[in-house]
Motif scaffolding. Sequence first.
Motif, mmCIF file in Angstrom:
data_model
loop_
_atom_site.group_PDB
_atom_site.id
_atom_site.type_symbol
_atom_site.label_atom_id
_atom_site.label_comp_id
_atom_site.label_asym_id
_atom_site.label_seq_id
_atom_site.Cartn_x
_atom_site.Cartn_y
_atom_site.Cartn_z
ATOM 1 N N ASP A 7 0.859 -1.181 0.000
ATOM 2 C CA ASP A 7 0.000 0.000 0.000
ATOM 3 C C ASP A 7 0.895 1.230 0.000
ATOM 4 N N ASP A 31 0.456 4.352 -0.723
ATOM 5 C CA ASP A 31 -0.088 5.558 -0.090
ATOM 6 C C ASP A 31 0.089 5.498 1.423
ATOM 7 N N ALA A 32 -0.185 4.338 2.005
ATOM 8 C CA ALA A 32 -0.002 4.181 3.454
ATOM 9 C C ALA A 32 1.476 4.311 3.824
ATOM 10 N N SER A 33 2.360 3.800 2.974
ATOM 11 C CA SER A 33 3.798 3.943 3.225
ATOM 12 C C SER A 33 4.198 5.407 3.233
ATOM 13 N N GLN A 71 2.249 7.949 3.865
ATOM 14 C CA GLN A 71 1.665 8.612 5.028
ATOM 15 C C GLN A 71 2.466 8.325 6.288
ATOM 16 N N ARG A 72 2.926 7.093 6.456
ATOM 17 C CA ARG A 72 3.742 6.768 7.634
ATOM 18 C C ARG A 72 5.027 7.576 7.644
ATOM 19 N N SER A 118 -3.512 10.765 -2.489
ATOM 20 C CA SER A 118 -3.456 9.351 -2.846
ATOM 21 C C SER A 118 -3.020 9.234 -4.291
#
Length: 250
Positions: free
Chosen positions: A132, A134-136, A138-139, A236
């Motif tokens: 993912d 996008d999640a990477s 964001q983190r 995203s």
Amino acid sequence: MTIALTPIPGMPPIRPGDDLAALLLSAVGNAELRLQTGDIVVICQKVVSKAEGRVARLREVTASPFARHLAAQTTDKDPRVVEVILGETTRIIKMDRGHLIVETGPGWVCANAGVDESNSLDTDTVILLPSDPDASAQRLRTAIRERAGAEVAVLITDTFGRPWREGLVDFALGLAGMDALLDLRGEHDLSGRELHHTVMAQADALAAAAGLVMRKGAGIPAVLVRGYEFTAAEGSAKALIRSREFDLFR
């Protein structure tokens, strides 16, 4: 508008489990740079994938009969690599003349599902795309905000080929902190005509620009972009994937 792209050198080889944010911020400091609110940090997918353990060790892979068939008939790849590609694939788009074009779980259409053998951990290892991106992103953005006190956008890139065009270009694969698209509809051109269809892929444009200084052999996995004006947003990169209903070629 003046936009500056500054390479961030000095990051060590990344291994699974590494604290990528810490290593990135250390490299930023060693380069005598300081992140500021409004900056964009561009980082290549490969180091993100390595840190997240998104790697496959071929000695642990058993090729299926279908993978062996594809390796013999369609590509010159190791059948185990083809098996890894199939594991990342939701749909095969095209198999022809040594190429395997597929759709991945998140919806990216690319060669070999983004599975890459270059700059891997060793000769028996291939690197997968983040599960993912996008999640990477964001983190990493959250970690930068907490540790450096700067509200930045984070853009994860990978290098894709393009239909109808020669050459490879860096694309936005994961995004946080800004919109992937810049919607200019409703604005006007120089002659005063209202724009009805102009939606710019600003994340891809930034990725391509950063790619000019992130060449594979240069050891530059990240770039600081400063001076590009954007509106902060959750963001995203999936917004860049064209819906199948509007895709005339799938």
